[in-house]
Design a protein around this motif. Structure first.
Motif, PDB file in Angstrom:
ATOM      1  N   SER A 137     -25.269  65.580 -22.741  1.00  0.00           N
ATOM      2  CA  SER A 137     -24.521  65.150 -21.547  1.00  0.00           C
ATOM      3  C   SER A 137     -24.930  65.194 -20.443  1.00  0.00           C
ATOM      4  O   SER A 137     -25.902  65.535 -20.079  1.00  0.00           O
ATOM      5  N   VAL A 138     -24.202  64.500 -19.370  1.00  0.00           N
ATOM      6  CA  VAL A 138     -24.426  64.427 -18.014  1.00  0.00           C
ATOM      7  C   VAL A 138     -24.525  65.907 -17.575  1.00  0.00           C
ATOM      8  O   VAL A 138     -25.199  66.394 -16.429  1.00  0.00           O
ATOM      9  N   HIS A 139     -23.864  66.868 -18.154  1.00  0.00           N
ATOM     10  CA  HIS A 139     -24.026  68.322 -17.798  1.00  0.00           C
ATOM     11  C   HIS A 139     -25.335  68.963 -18.004  1.00  0.00           C
ATOM     12  O   HIS A 139     -25.440  69.861 -17.403  1.00  0.00           O
ATOM     13  N   LEU A 141     -27.739  67.655 -16.255  1.00  0.00           N
ATOM     14  CA  LEU A 141     -28.465  67.131 -15.272  1.00  0.00           C
ATOM     15  C   LEU A 141     -27.497  67.726 -13.717  1.00  0.00           C
ATOM     16  O   LEU A 141     -28.198  67.960 -12.834  1.00  0.00           O
ATOM     17  N   LEU A 178     -27.353  61.074 -22.840  1.00  0.00           N
ATOM     18  CA  LEU A 178     -26.660  62.022 -22.014  1.00  0.00           C
ATOM     19  C   LEU A 178     -25.477  61.124 -21.773  1.00  0.00           C
ATOM     20  O   LEU A 178     -25.380  60.555 -20.637  1.00  0.00           O
ATOM     21  N   GLY A 180     -21.720  60.074 -20.005  1.00  0.00           N
ATOM     22  CA  GLY A 180     -20.953  60.482 -18.776  1.00  0.00           C
ATOM     23  C   GLY A 180     -19.570  60.518 -19.329  1.00  0.00           C
ATOM     24  O   GLY A 180     -19.319  61.007 -20.201  1.00  0.00           O
ATOM     25  N   ALA A 202     -18.630  57.401 -11.597  1.00  0.00           N
ATOM     26  CA  ALA A 202     -19.534  56.388 -12.136  1.00  0.00           C
ATOM     27  C   ALA A 202     -19.735  55.309 -11.313  1.00  0.00           C
ATOM     28  O   ALA A 202     -18.548  54.702 -10.777  1.00  0.00           O
ATOM     29  N   PRO A 234     -29.638  58.658 -19.906  1.00  0.00           N
ATOM     30  CA  PRO A 234     -28.304  58.619 -19.484  1.00  0.00           C
ATOM     31  C   PRO A 234     -27.494  57.592 -19.879  1.00  0.00           C
ATOM     32  O   PRO A 234     -27.851  56.509 -19.753  1.00  0.00           O
ATOM     33  N   ASP A 236     -24.105  56.613 -18.640  1.00  0.00           N
ATOM     34  CA  ASP A 236     -23.174  57.326 -17.956  1.00  0.00           C
ATOM     35  C   ASP A 236     -22.659  56.163 -16.914  1.00  0.00           C
ATOM     36  O   ASP A 236     -22.096  56.826 -15.876  1.00  0.00           O
ATOM     37  N   GLN A 239     -23.427  57.406 -13.161  1.00  0.00           N
ATOM     38  CA  GLN A 239     -22.774  58.733 -12.618  1.00  0.00           C
ATOM     39  C   GLN A 239     -23.740  59.719 -11.963  1.00  0.00           C
ATOM     40  O   GLN A 239     -23.604  60.227 -11.191  1.00  0.00           O
ATOM     41  N   THR A 240     -24.946  59.731 -12.635  1.00  0.00           N
ATOM     42  CA  THR A 240     -26.016  60.473 -12.231  1.00  0.00           C
ATOM     43  C   THR A 240     -27.287  59.640 -11.165  1.00  0.00           C
ATOM     44  O   THR A 240     -28.040  60.285 -10.963  1.00  0.00           O
ATOM     45  N   SER A 241     -26.592  58.590 -11.015  1.00  0.00           N
ATOM     46  CA  SER A 241     -27.717  57.629 -10.280  1.00  0.00           C
ATOM     47  C   SER A 241     -27.365  57.769  -8.855  1.00  0.00           C
ATOM     48  O   SER A 241     -28.112  57.254  -8.100  1.00  0.00           O
TER      49      SER A 241
END
Ligand SMILES: NC(=O)c1ccc[n+]([C@@H]2O[C@H](COP(=O)([O-])OP(=O)(O)OC[C@H]3O[C@@H](n4cnc5c(N)ncnc54)[C@H](O)[C@@H]3O)[C@@H](O)[C@H]2O)c1
Length: 245
Positions: A137-139, A141, A178, A180, A202, A234, A236, A239-241
């Protein structure tokens, strides 16, 4: 080439979409879930469309149930070449409110399951020069409030994926995805503001559909990813970028 693909937590959501995606490319799918009726329903829908699948109850936290599944599959000549570890548990509470049972069960279902899957099927994956894909998951990161056990489990999946990719190389490739925010029942209780906030996190400004995670899992398990191992990808929508939301 038709492979035996075993998926955990495949009675609903991303796992069910992944079962369908493997079946559509001709693989023989072992659909497992703690909700045995849901697993059997997903398998039945696949076979009604002409695909190959069976449904099984499997609580991924149970050593005994992994052993029983292994015995049943081996007796039927269906040794898994691919494992997708997708089942999870998430008890949401900050650490001071999270009881020991919630902590241990979240880690045992979401992370311990991956150990159990390799412990059970390392030989069949090795013989088949197969592949494992773990759903993190994004969790892994980024932190969101109130998810200590889930974050620890999902972060642990990234490290365990890397470790298993070394220990079972060169025969077995091990990777993780991972996701999102994905449009499954886990979001059913969320209010409109919470959903809108997740969409805004996102870059693509929307949730993923389960099939959009499944397609990456199928890719990582397949020949197109034959030189990919030990990575966590990811999926996602950005979302984490970015910090922009
Ligand atoms: N939906 C999201 O937004 C999202 C985001 C990031 C990661 N994920 C991850 O995707 C995976 C699938 O989640 P989903 O959204 O499809 O959820 P879901 O609830 O639709 O599906 C999860 C499945 O796991 C099964 N399960 C629960 N405990 C189990 C156990 N002990 N043994 C076997 N099966 C068990 C459930 O019965 C269910 O069928 C999980 O690993 C989750 O952490 C989801």
């Amino acid at each position: 080439m038709k492979r035996v693909v075993c998926i955990t937590g495949a009675g609903h959501g991303i796992g069910a979409a992944t079962a369908n995606a493997f079946a559509e490319q001709g693989d023989d799918v072992v659909v497992t879930d703690i909700d045995g009726a849901a697993a059997e329903r997903v398998a039945r829908e696949i076979t009604e469309r002409g695909g190959s699948a069976t449904g099984h109850r499997l609580d991924v936290a149970s050593d005994e149930e992994w052993a029983a599944l292994s015995a049943a599959l081996r007796a039927g000549g269906r040794a898994p070449a691919v494992i997708v570890n997708n089942a999870f548990r998430n008890v949401v509470a900050p650490a001071h409110e999270l009881d020991s049972a919630g902590w241990h069960s979240t880690l045992d279902v979401s992370l311990g399951s991956i150990y159990r899957s390799m412990h059970t099927f390392h030989d069949t994956l090795t013989a088949a020069r197969g592949s494992m894909v773990n759903v993190s998951s994004v969790h892994a990161l980024l932190a969101w409030p109130g998810h200590p056990a889930y974050a620890a489990a999902k972060g642990g999946i990234v490290a365990l994926t890397r470790q298993l990719s070394l220990d079972y190389a060169p025969e077995v490739r091990v990777n993780a995805v991972l996701p999102g925010s994905v449009n499954t029942r886990v979001w059913d209780g969320m209010d409109d503001d919470g959903v809108a906030a997740a969409e805004m996190q996102a870059s693509l400004r929307r949730f993923a559909e389960p099939a959009e995670i499944a397609s990456v899992i199928v890719f990582l398990a397949g020949e197109g990813a034959s030189y990919v191992t030990g990575v966590s990808v990811p999926v996602d929508g950005g979302q984490t970028s970015s910090l922009y939301s």
